[in-house]
Design a protein around this motif. Structure first.
Motif, PDB file in Angstrom:
ATOM      1  N   UNK A  93       0.930  -1.003   0.085  1.00  0.00           N
ATOM      2  CA  UNK A  93       0.008   0.038   0.019  1.00  0.00           C
ATOM      3  C   UNK A  93       0.829   1.211   0.048  1.00  0.00           C
ATOM      4  N   UNK A  94       1.907   1.179   0.741  1.00  0.00           N
ATOM      5  CA  UNK A  94       2.749   2.440   0.877  1.00  0.00           C
ATOM      6  C   UNK A  94       3.435   2.844  -0.469  1.00  0.00           C
ATOM      7  N   UNK A  95       3.953   1.544  -1.034  1.00  0.00           N
ATOM      8  CA  UNK A  95       4.449   1.767  -2.402  1.00  0.00           C
ATOM      9  C   UNK A  95       3.719   2.377  -3.405  1.00  0.00           C
ATOM     10  N   UNK A  96       2.317   1.524  -3.258  1.00  0.00           N
ATOM     11  CA  UNK A  96       1.230   2.155  -4.585  1.00  0.00           C
ATOM     12  C   UNK A  96       1.249   3.882  -4.297  1.00  0.00           C
ATOM     13  N   UNK A  97       1.096   4.007  -2.919  1.00  0.00           N
ATOM     14  CA  UNK A  97       0.965   5.543  -2.487  1.00  0.00           C
ATOM     15  C   UNK A  97       2.006   6.469  -3.117  1.00  0.00           C
ATOM     16  N   UNK A  98       3.310   6.105  -3.038  1.00  0.00           N
ATOM     17  CA  UNK A  98       4.529   6.562  -3.300  1.00  0.00           C
ATOM     18  C   UNK A  98       4.489   6.787  -4.689  1.00  0.00           C
ATOM     19  N   UNK A  99       4.285   5.699  -5.569  1.00  0.00           N
ATOM     20  CA  UNK A  99       4.082   5.770  -6.962  1.00  0.00           C
ATOM     21  C   UNK A  99       3.039   6.577  -7.635  1.00  0.00           C
TER      22      UNK A  99
END
Ligand SMILES: *Cc1c(COP(=O)(O)O)cnc(C)c1O
Length: 398
Positions: A32-38
């Protein structure tokens, strides 16, 4: 070393040390964090915060949810939005974390501290009724404290340590005296009162996502209500009271209290696992209750039949009259065995920070402070680790 062990609130030099309560982080949080950063939307704007708020409101069965930078900020906003004004008074327990009383002071109001009931460790609701009936008077549509002359503006029950307050009588008093209820549910997300999730019995309720709470966003909080006006007011104040963002017009002195998308991404992942966390805490509590049943003077946190506790911090009370050692000595013994424990708060009526506030009783709160000890209860605590804690406790009693 695991991620959660590295984040321990009380880092230990020894890997075998059992921490009190550390967060449970899995692959979902990373995703979820990576998707948010992306996505590029990492701050307070964008869809991530909205979707966390919607999911949280749904989980709880509430109409509105507002994500905030922490639970204290949620409490501050909730008090103001519920109509608490400078020099008002707010009724709350003495036996709670200091943030509850600090939020009252941030609103310019004064806490009035109530003692707790030994049977529940929660605010003494009978004492609350007696205070409202005997020590207050109605005047010009307001309820006033006879002693200080100040207006009573709200009831602030705190569901302490994962245990709900008996809310039916609190609601009856609130109705009878025309007072809003601001629930401090920061320690009890997932607990139930007469089958309803905690945080559904007041005018507005607040939660915390601090590192060791039931779920975490690193730091964060949530304000929840069914009242559209209150929700709108809180959202407005939390977002620097913007009237016209294009022209930069602000209609009041607001706050910068919104949660960021990065934290909301963590929150959404944690919320998806909340039912598992609640089950883990209840399982840990049951194992302690059974494992410690034979120890003289030790009682586990109570759970009356109207409550389903989450046992946020699995806690025992050690009665020094009946036990061979007191809470302090027991904590030291466990510390030497590599096991982290924690005593509970100095009651707020004794706190130098709140020495000017009125206090009603306090002997039970002082006793809880002297006798309560929280035991390791991370959701990831293994049966082997818990057996070590139970064995160390039994050894200390021999
Ligand atoms: C944790 C806590 C708060 C405050 O929450 P933060 O997110 O740490 O600001 C308020 N009241 C109680 C009883 C708490 O335990």
């Amino acid at each position: 070393m695991t991620l959660s062990a590295r984040q321990a609130a009380d880092p230990a030099p020894d890997e075998a040390r059992i921490p009190l309560c550390v967060p449970e982080i899995s692959g979902l949080e990373w995703l979820r964090l990576k998707a948010c950063l992306d996505s590029g939307w990492i701050s307070t704007a964008g869809p991530e915060v909205d979707s966390f708020e919607t999911a949280f409101a749904e989980w709880l069965g509430a109409r509105f949810a507002l994500a905030t930078i922490n639970g204290t900020a949620a409490l501050h906003l909730a008090l103001i939005a519920a109509g608490v004004e400078p020099d008002d008074e707010v009724l709350m327990p003495s036996f709670t974390f200091i943030a509850t009383a600090n939020a009252v002071r941030y609103a310019g109001a004064w806490p009035v501290f109530l003692d707790s009931a030994l049977s529940t460790w929660q605010m003494d609701v009978g004492l609350l009724a007696r205070f409202l009936e005997d020590d207050c008077r109605s005047e010009g549509g307001a309820l006033r404290n006879r002693r200080t002359g100040r207006r009573i503006a709200a009831l602030l029950p705190v569901h302490v340590l994962g245990h709900p307050v008996d809310m039916d009588p609190v609601q009856r008093l609130a109705e009878r005296f025309g007072l809003p209820i601001v629930e401090d549910a920061t320690e009890s997300l997932g607990a139930r009162y007469r089958g309803r999730p905690v945080g559904r019995d007041g005018t507005v309720a607040c939660f915390s996502f601090n590192g060791n709470k039931m779920m975490t966003t690193g730091g964060g909080g949530m304000l929840v209500t069914d009242d559209p006006k209150l929700a709108e007011r809180a959202r407005y104040l939390a977002t620097t009271a913007k009237d016209d963002p294009a022209e930069g017009v602000h209609g009041a002195v607001g706050f910068n209290y919104r949660l960021t998308a990065l934290q909301a991404a963590l929150g959404s992942a944690q919320l998806a696992r909340l039912d598992d966390f609640v089950a883990a805490k209840r399982r840990i509590a049951a194992r302690y209750r059974e494992g410690l049943a034979a120890l003289p003077g030790v009682s586990f946190m109570p759970e009356p039949d109207w409550a389903e506790c989450v046992f946020w911090l699995a806690s025992i009370r050690v009665d020094p009259e009946a036990a061979p050692l007191d809470r302090k000595a027991l904590g030291l013994r466990l510390d030497h065995a590599g096991i982290a424990t924690r005593p509970f708060w100095q009651p707020l009526h004794l706190s130098p920070a709140h020495k000017d506030a009125q206090s009603l009783g306090g002997a039970v709160a002082e006793r809880l402070h002297r006798e309560v000890l929280s035991l390791p209860c991370s959701c990831g605590l293994t049966a082997e680790q818990q057996d070590r804690v139970i064995a160390a406790l039994r050894a200390a009693f021999r």
